[in-house]
Enzyme design. Structure first.
Site, PDB file in Angstrom:
ATOM      1  N   ASN A   1     -32.526   2.138 -16.103  1.00 56.57           N
ATOM      2  CA  ASN A   1     -32.181   3.411 -15.544  1.00 56.57           C
ATOM      3  C   ASN A   1     -31.800   3.447 -14.042  1.00 56.57           C
ATOM      4  O   ASN A   1     -31.382   4.232 -13.496  1.00 56.57           O
ATOM      5  CB  ASN A   1     -33.481   4.211 -15.634  1.00 56.57           C
ATOM      6  CG  ASN A   1     -34.825   3.471 -14.749  1.00 56.57           C
ATOM      7  OD1 ASN A   1     -35.144   2.760 -15.183  1.00 56.57           O
ATOM      8  ND2 ASN A   1     -34.984   4.413 -13.892  1.00 56.57           N
TER       9      ASN A   1
ATOM     10  N   ARG B   1     -38.979   2.920 -18.711  1.00 57.80           N
ATOM     11  CA  ARG B   1     -40.434   3.551 -18.971  1.00 57.80           C
ATOM     12  C   ARG B   1     -40.580   5.101 -18.792  1.00 57.80           C
ATOM     13  O   ARG B   1     -41.225   5.544 -19.470  1.00 57.80           O
ATOM     14  CB  ARG B   1     -41.280   2.500 -17.891  1.00 57.80           C
ATOM     15  CG  ARG B   1     -42.780   3.029 -18.044  1.00 57.80           C
ATOM     16  CD  ARG B   1     -43.461   2.272 -17.104  1.00 57.80           C
ATOM     17  NE  ARG B   1     -43.030   2.367 -15.708  1.00 57.80           N
ATOM     18  CZ  ARG B   1     -43.307   1.470 -14.541  1.00 57.80           C
ATOM     19  NH1 ARG B   1     -44.328   0.872 -14.827  1.00 57.80           N
ATOM     20  NH2 ARG B   1     -42.917   1.719 -13.385  1.00 57.80           N
TER      21      ARG B   1
ATOM     22  N   ASP C   1     -41.793   1.016 -22.405  1.00 50.57           N
ATOM     23  CA  ASP C   1     -42.981   0.561 -21.410  1.00 50.57           C
ATOM     24  C   ASP C   1     -42.916  -0.889 -21.996  1.00 50.57           C
ATOM     25  O   ASP C   1     -43.853  -1.199 -22.904  1.00 50.57           O
ATOM     26  CB  ASP C   1     -44.035   1.344 -21.179  1.00 50.57           C
ATOM     27  CG  ASP C   1     -44.989   0.701 -20.191  1.00 50.57           C
ATOM     28  OD1 ASP C   1     -44.845  -0.376 -19.665  1.00 50.57           O
ATOM     29  OD2 ASP C   1     -46.001   1.210 -19.903  1.00 50.57           O
ATOM     30  N   VAL C   2     -42.604  -2.082 -20.985  1.00 47.96           N
ATOM     31  CA  VAL C   2     -42.702  -3.356 -21.632  1.00 47.96           C
ATOM     32  C   VAL C   2     -44.156  -3.885 -21.540  1.00 47.96           C
ATOM     33  O   VAL C   2     -44.581  -4.910 -22.254  1.00 47.96           O
ATOM     34  CB  VAL C   2     -41.908  -4.306 -20.891  1.00 47.96           C
ATOM     35  CG1 VAL C   2     -40.416  -3.811 -20.937  1.00 47.96           C
ATOM     36  CG2 VAL C   2     -42.014  -4.583 -19.397  1.00 47.96           C
TER      37      VAL C   2
ATOM     38  N   TYR D   1     -44.927 -13.127  -7.577  1.00 45.58           N
ATOM     39  CA  TYR D   1     -43.756 -13.150  -8.203  1.00 45.58           C
ATOM     40  C   TYR D   1     -43.030 -14.324  -8.816  1.00 45.58           C
ATOM     41  O   TYR D   1     -42.627 -14.631  -9.634  1.00 45.58           O
ATOM     42  CB  TYR D   1     -42.645 -12.278  -7.007  1.00 45.58           C
ATOM     43  CG  TYR D   1     -41.220 -12.149  -7.771  1.00 45.58           C
ATOM     44  CD1 TYR D   1     -41.091 -11.309  -8.696  1.00 45.58           C
ATOM     45  CD2 TYR D   1     -40.236 -12.774  -7.187  1.00 45.58           C
ATOM     46  CE1 TYR D   1     -39.938 -10.892  -9.501  1.00 45.58           C
ATOM     47  CE2 TYR D   1     -39.100 -12.757  -7.728  1.00 45.58           C
ATOM     48  CZ  TYR D   1     -38.688 -11.631  -8.685  1.00 45.58           C
ATOM     49  OH  TYR D   1     -37.571 -11.546  -9.301  1.00 45.58           O
TER      50      TYR D   1
END
Length: 240
Positions: free
Chosen positions: A13, A36, A61-62, A164
């Site tokens: 998106n 999502r 939504d993963v 991360y």
């Protein structure tokens, strides 16, 4: 059922995911704009449609088994999966994540999206991909995933991001194991390093998303017999 090749891009998106979707759409793919937030996904799909792209929104939504399963059930055909959705997790001053003070809940949250989410989506979409003549999977990684670069004192790798960065190294390892498992099939799976991209993810520091999308688009459209189980950026192979 569309005669076009179909690509699903997660987190499409906005930012990099949006530009990957736009680039694939420009090459004639039907693009499933996975987001999502359904409203944001619909808005992005409408913008792509206005630009001439055959785009359809899909809520995904993963981090949710149910969401991924329901999304997969709505897809009739799939040729390309781009696992783009990702998060950095909470950071401290200088966009850093100090391993000596790191909150394990932050680590769990980032792993759930950046690694478990990729596994969850990939496994749900594999039955569809196996029916494609030339299926491709692209996992969006990062330069900070490279242990070679991270440990080279002559390379500038940015701040320490102890939540991360390891998730992207983990993702690279998972990519290799998928490639091993899928060896002998027509499925090609690779990791893409887009570099530093100017999105809200980075505080809009870096290069334009449409430029950063090039490697992912190239890997998503590889010819049969192309590489698999490797890590690429614009210049070629990235060291593990």
């Amino acid at each position: 059922m569309s005669d076009k090749k179909t690509a699903l891009v997660t987190g499409a998106n906005k930012g990099l995911g949006y530009e990957i979707a736009a680039g694939l759409g420009a090459q004639g793919y039907r693009v499933l704009v996975a987001a999502r937030d359904s409203a944001r996904g619909e808005a992005a799909a409408k913008t792509l449609q206005a630009a001439g792209v055959d785009a359809l929104p899909i809520t995904l939504d993963v981090t949710s088994d149910r969401s991924v399963t329901e999304a997969a059930a709505t897809i009739d055909h799939l040729d390309v999966l781009v696992n783009n959705a990702g998060i950095s997790g909470e950071t401290g001053p200088g966009w850093a994540q100090d391993p000596t003070t790191l909150d394990l809940d932050v680590v769990r949250t980032v792993v759930d999206t950046n690694v478990y989410g990729v596994i969850r989506v990939t496994n749900a979409m594999l039955p569809l991909l196996r029916r494609s003549a030339s299926p491709r999977i692209v996992n969006i990684s990062s330069s900070v995933a490279s242990l070679t670069w991270q440990t080279d004192p002559n390379i500038e790798v940015g701040p320490i991001m102890a939540a991360y960065s390891p998730t992207k190294s983990y993702l690279n390892a998972v990519t290799v194991h998928y490639a091993r498992q899928l060896a002998g099939t027509n499925i090609l799976i690779n990791a893409a390093c887009p570099g530093l991209v100017a999105t809200d993810f980075t505080g809009f520091v870096g290069r334009p998303p449409h430029e950063a999308a090039a490697t992912a688009i190239r890997l998503a459209t590889l010819p049969d017999g192309g590489p698999t189980g490797a890590f690429f950026n614009d210049d070629g192979v990235v060291p593990w």
